[in-house]
Design a protein around this motif. Structure first.
Motif, short mmCIF file in Angstrom:
data_model
loop_
_atom_site.label_atom_id
_atom_site.label_comp_id
_atom_site.label_asym_id
_atom_site.label_seq_id
_atom_site.Cartn_x
_atom_site.Cartn_y
_atom_site.Cartn_z
N ARG A 18 13.14 0.81 14.73
CA ARG A 18 11.62 1.05 15.08
C ARG A 18 11.64 0.09 16.44
O ARG A 18 10.82 -0.40 16.80
N GLU A 52 6.61 -8.64 21.63
CA GLU A 52 5.82 -8.33 20.37
C GLU A 52 6.16 -9.55 19.23
O GLU A 52 5.50 -9.97 18.60
N LYS A 64 11.37 -7.41 19.49
CA LYS A 64 10.54 -6.14 19.64
C LYS A 64 9.82 -6.38 20.76
O LYS A 64 8.84 -7.07 20.96
N LYS A 66 6.80 -4.72 23.22
CA LYS A 66 5.69 -4.01 23.16
C LYS A 66 5.80 -2.56 23.81
O LYS A 66 6.33 -2.52 24.96
N ASP A 69 9.07 1.56 20.73
CA ASP A 69 8.94 1.86 19.30
C ASP A 69 9.81 2.74 18.47
O ASP A 69 9.78 2.85 17.46
N THR A 70 10.90 3.17 19.32
CA THR A 70 12.02 4.26 18.56
C THR A 70 13.31 3.55 18.98
O THR A 70 13.36 2.92 20.17
#
Length: 171
Positions: A18, A52, A64, A66, A69-70
């Protein structure tokens, strides 16, 4: 002159699918990196990455960012150095970034004699050890303890010490 953006770790790999990345910290503890809202991907602060979430996992920090996302997007960050803005960090009194110590002239607190410049800092656990390179390339080691280090002034480019007895005696 002190740098505004300080290299603080390296993105070594991805974590999960993610968009999280694993960051190997270049700080005293991985926890230090969890306190930042953003990192930068360059030494000039032009490429800001908003955090994030961040957490310590073993000896690394899982971050993580912002917009990442992959796993494919995260993979593009592998090998990148992360920087922090000096203004986003508060150090305790008497704490310094290692890069601010490298190159400082080391002077005797009593006589003003110059022993050389700090060329490296080793972190031993009990206390740091400063590597002082003098004329002719000779290296000497001093413990970074209050009994030895009298004052440190990165803005003036110098550190004043009072060596323990025998520390600088010639062989």
């Amino acid at each position: 002159m002190r740098k505004q953006f300080i290299d603080t770790g390296e993105i070594v790999t991805t974590h999960g699918v993610r968009g999280e990345v694993r960051v190997y910290p270049w700080s005293d503890t991985p926890d230090f990196l969890c306190g930042f809202d953003s990192f930068y991907l360059d030494a000039k602060g032009a490429r800001r990455m908003e955090v994030e979430r961040a957490r310590v996992h073993k000896n690394v920090v899982v971050v993580k960012f912002k917009g990442i996302d992959t796993i494919e997007e995260a993979e593009k960050l592998r090998g990148k150095t992360l920087y922090i803005d000096r203004d986003d960090c508060e150090l305790e009194d008497g704490e310094y970034f290692i890069q601010d110590l490298i190159g400082l002239r080391v002077l005797d607190a009593d006589t003003g004699a110059c022993y050389g410049e700090i060329s490296d800092v080793s972190q031993t656990g009990a206390n740091d050890v400063y590597h002082i390179r003098g004329e002719g390339g000779r290296e000497r080691l001093i413990p970074a303890i209050k009994e030895v280090v009298v004052s440190t002034d990165p803005d003036a480019g110098e550190m004043r010490i009072r060596p323990l007895e025998g520390l600088f005696d010639e062989d």
